[in-house]
Design a protein around this motif. Sequence first.
Motif, mmCIF file in Angstrom:
data_model
loop_
_atom_site.group_PDB
_atom_site.id
_atom_site.type_symbol
_atom_site.label_atom_id
_atom_site.label_comp_id
_atom_site.label_asym_id
_atom_site.label_seq_id
_atom_site.Cartn_x
_atom_site.Cartn_y
_atom_site.Cartn_z
ATOM 1 N N LEU A 174 16.795 -10.168 11.321
ATOM 2 C CA LEU A 174 16.997 -9.141 10.226
ATOM 3 C C LEU A 174 18.432 -9.422 9.252
ATOM 4 N N ARG A 175 19.258 -10.131 9.563
ATOM 5 C CA ARG A 175 20.420 -10.173 8.917
ATOM 6 C C ARG A 175 21.404 -9.051 8.744
ATOM 7 N N ILE A 176 22.011 -8.655 9.799
ATOM 8 C CA ILE A 176 23.060 -7.560 9.915
ATOM 9 C C ILE A 176 24.288 -7.641 10.346
ATOM 10 N N GLY A 207 23.932 -10.124 7.322
ATOM 11 C CA GLY A 207 24.727 -10.837 8.389
ATOM 12 C C GLY A 207 26.147 -11.096 7.997
ATOM 13 N N ALA A 208 26.856 -11.513 9.073
ATOM 14 C CA ALA A 208 28.207 -11.680 8.848
ATOM 15 C C ALA A 208 28.488 -12.789 7.884
ATOM 16 N N ASP A 209 27.589 -13.957 7.859
ATOM 17 C CA ASP A 209 27.730 -14.820 6.914
ATOM 18 C C ASP A 209 27.794 -14.500 5.711
ATOM 19 N N GLU A 210 27.138 -13.742 5.082
ATOM 20 C CA GLU A 210 27.413 -13.026 3.864
ATOM 21 C C GLU A 210 28.750 -12.672 3.618
ATOM 22 N N GLN A 231 31.864 -8.333 12.617
ATOM 23 C CA GLN A 231 30.846 -8.060 13.685
ATOM 24 C C GLN A 231 29.618 -8.371 13.230
ATOM 25 N N THR A 232 28.542 -8.584 14.220
ATOM 26 C CA THR A 232 27.160 -8.977 13.724
ATOM 27 C C THR A 232 26.330 -8.265 14.761
ATOM 28 N N PHE A 233 25.113 -8.058 14.176
ATOM 29 C CA PHE A 233 23.761 -7.490 14.876
ATOM 30 C C PHE A 233 23.015 -8.720 15.482
ATOM 31 N N SER A 234 23.549 -9.945 14.994
ATOM 32 C CA SER A 234 22.468 -10.981 15.393
ATOM 33 C C SER A 234 22.686 -11.525 16.818
ATOM 34 N N LYS A 235 23.673 -11.013 17.618
ATOM 35 C CA LYS A 235 23.839 -11.669 18.796
ATOM 36 C C LYS A 235 23.438 -10.539 19.828
ATOM 37 N N ILE A 236 24.597 -9.887 20.541
ATOM 38 C CA ILE A 236 23.940 -8.811 21.331
ATOM 39 C C ILE A 236 22.941 -7.831 21.108
ATOM 40 N N THR A 252 35.904 -25.065 14.824
ATOM 41 C CA THR A 252 35.332 -23.574 14.855
ATOM 42 C C THR A 252 33.943 -23.445 13.903
ATOM 43 N N PHE A 253 33.520 -21.991 13.706
ATOM 44 C CA PHE A 253 32.406 -21.730 12.834
ATOM 45 C C PHE A 253 32.479 -22.325 11.580
ATOM 46 N N GLY A 254 31.466 -22.930 10.819
ATOM 47 C CA GLY A 254 31.449 -23.465 9.589
ATOM 48 C C GLY A 254 31.505 -22.935 8.572
ATOM 49 N N VAL A 260 39.301 -11.741 11.553
ATOM 50 C CA VAL A 260 39.045 -11.891 12.977
ATOM 51 C C VAL A 260 37.754 -11.629 12.985
ATOM 52 N N ASP A 261 36.726 -12.836 13.347
ATOM 53 C CA ASP A 261 35.571 -12.952 13.244
ATOM 54 C C ASP A 261 35.253 -12.728 15.037
ATOM 55 N N ALA A 262 34.759 -11.521 15.201
ATOM 56 C CA ALA A 262 34.572 -10.907 16.743
ATOM 57 C C ALA A 262 33.067 -11.042 16.910
ATOM 58 N N ALA A 263 32.396 -11.921 16.209
ATOM 59 C CA ALA A 263 30.724 -12.203 16.500
ATOM 60 C C ALA A 263 30.299 -11.991 18.110
ATOM 61 N N TYR A 264 31.178 -12.542 18.773
ATOM 62 C CA TYR A 264 30.958 -12.581 20.276
ATOM 63 C C TYR A 264 31.657 -11.730 21.148
ATOM 64 N N GLY A 265 32.438 -10.635 20.392
ATOM 65 C CA GLY A 265 33.419 -10.029 21.194
ATOM 66 C C GLY A 265 32.762 -9.138 22.334
ATOM 67 N N ASN A 314 36.055 -18.008 20.306
ATOM 68 C CA ASN A 314 35.859 -19.175 19.356
ATOM 69 C C ASN A 314 34.106 -19.748 19.550
ATOM 70 N N ASN A 315 33.678 -19.984 18.400
ATOM 71 C CA ASN A 315 32.362 -20.860 18.390
ATOM 72 C C ASN A 315 32.689 -22.189 18.032
ATOM 73 N N PRO A 316 32.397 -23.263 18.557
ATOM 74 C CA PRO A 316 31.763 -23.422 19.659
ATOM 75 C C PRO A 316 32.235 -23.524 20.913
HETATM 76 C C1 PLP Z 1 26.270 -16.111 14.765
HETATM 77 C C2 PLP Z 1 27.601 -15.959 14.169
HETATM 78 C C3 PLP Z 1 28.066 -14.922 13.319
HETATM 79 C C4 PLP Z 1 27.158 -13.829 12.784
HETATM 80 O O1 PLP Z 1 26.349 -14.337 11.839
HETATM 81 P P1 PLP Z 1 25.024 -13.602 11.097
HETATM 82 O O2 PLP Z 1 25.355 -14.171 9.826
HETATM 83 O O3 PLP Z 1 25.531 -12.378 11.315
HETATM 84 O O4 PLP Z 1 23.865 -13.650 11.825
HETATM 85 C C5 PLP Z 1 29.227 -14.893 12.617
HETATM 86 N N1 PLP Z 1 30.289 -15.647 13.324
HETATM 87 C C6 PLP Z 1 30.293 -16.409 14.158
HETATM 88 C C7 PLP Z 1 31.387 -17.361 14.717
HETATM 89 C C8 PLP Z 1 28.984 -16.809 14.731
HETATM 90 O O5 PLP Z 1 28.995 -17.485 15.694
#
Ligand code: PLP
Length: 371
Positions: free
Chosen positions: A236-238, A95-98, A225-230, A120-122, A195-200, A168-170
């Motif tokens: 699966l956490r990528i 996950g991008a979190d890691e 970037q993340t595989f969690s969204k689109i 923003t994202f925590g 640059v966190d482009a999770a929603y790019g 930006n999240n949220p």
């Molecule tokens: C969902 C999200 C992520 C991605 O998180 P994962 O750990 O990949 O699921 C990253 N940054 C932001 C801002 C998000 O909202």
Amino acid sequence: MKEQISPKPRKTLERIKDYTPGKPIWEVREELGLKQVIKLASNENPLGPAPKALEALERCLGELHRYPDAEAVGLRRALAAKLALEEDQLLIGNGADELIRLISETFLEAGDEIVIPAPTFGEYEFGANLMDAAVVSVPLDDGFGLNAAALLAAVNAKTKLVYLCSPNNPTGTYLPQAELELLLAGLPPRTLLIVDAAYGHYATAADYANGLDFVRRGLPVVVLQTFSKIYGLAGLRIGCAAAPAAVIAAIRKVKEPFNVNALAQAAGAAALDDDAFVEASRRMNDEGRRQLYAGFGQLGVTYTESMSNFVLARLGSDAQKLYERLLGKGIIVRNGGSWGLPEHVRITVGTPEENALLLQALGELLAEAGE
Ligand SMILES: *Cc1c(COP(=O)(O)O)cnc(C)c1O
């Protein structure tokens, strides 16, 4: 009261707040005895997982007695081709979190500072707290706009990292390309831009930039970037970090060898190839955003235009109560309280049917409140 334990956990852990995830569907079913529950709380893909990823998963089940590839070569190769980058400019995370945690562990000494927009994202704050670094929060503009000049003004000799979540999240707001260029140009070499482009993938504005072009040009930027969204693979956490090879090599030092499991690696590579699914997801999101805007307009609910797969809506002083009452109707959204937005909720764009049910339920609750 907190129980004292011995030995004492590190002092900086006292600053870490619990993460509040979107309420899971099973929990609402169980607590409220509801059959039909709709989750619009965690920005997941309402179309489910990418079909090509599911096919790939079936193909690798028989190999699960093997350790995964420590370098995720197949997935990095596929990503490099897709993004026009070199394989050594990419690192895959659980996950991008890691990756945010690994970036924190790589760069932050106690007493260093990070600069983030707020809200923003925590996870950026979490990573800093973990390393005993200080968090400097820069409020968004009126209308929740990201402001490059304001972020730059908060940078000082102690600033190691600047995080920019765009969209930006949220809030769903983004920093236009020209301002992103200004932000990068204004940073001293001792400060790294992330640059966190999770929603790019959901951004449709012509002047949106996800930052990858900076990396292609060899500039000192990390793009997440993340595989969690689109791609619909949150379970699966990528996640992926793109950066100059030397930056990636430094971050790689703190990663566990087998941080990305074998199923995730196979599914991620296959999902990258699922253009039809990505296109359908993007189109449904685009239409869903417009459906929500129109519905909010009819209900007199103000909202922030979003380049993402969620919309921040302002419900006023009753927002918390409305959040609870939506839960009672089996609709889970995200409460704005944890972002310091007690009058807002963040609503993930769902299927057309889910959006309609949300709007109908919200309409009923607002009508009751108005009686
Ligand atoms: C969902 C999200 C992520 C991605 O998180 P994962 O750990 O990949 O699921 C990253 N940054 C932001 C801002 C998000 O909202």
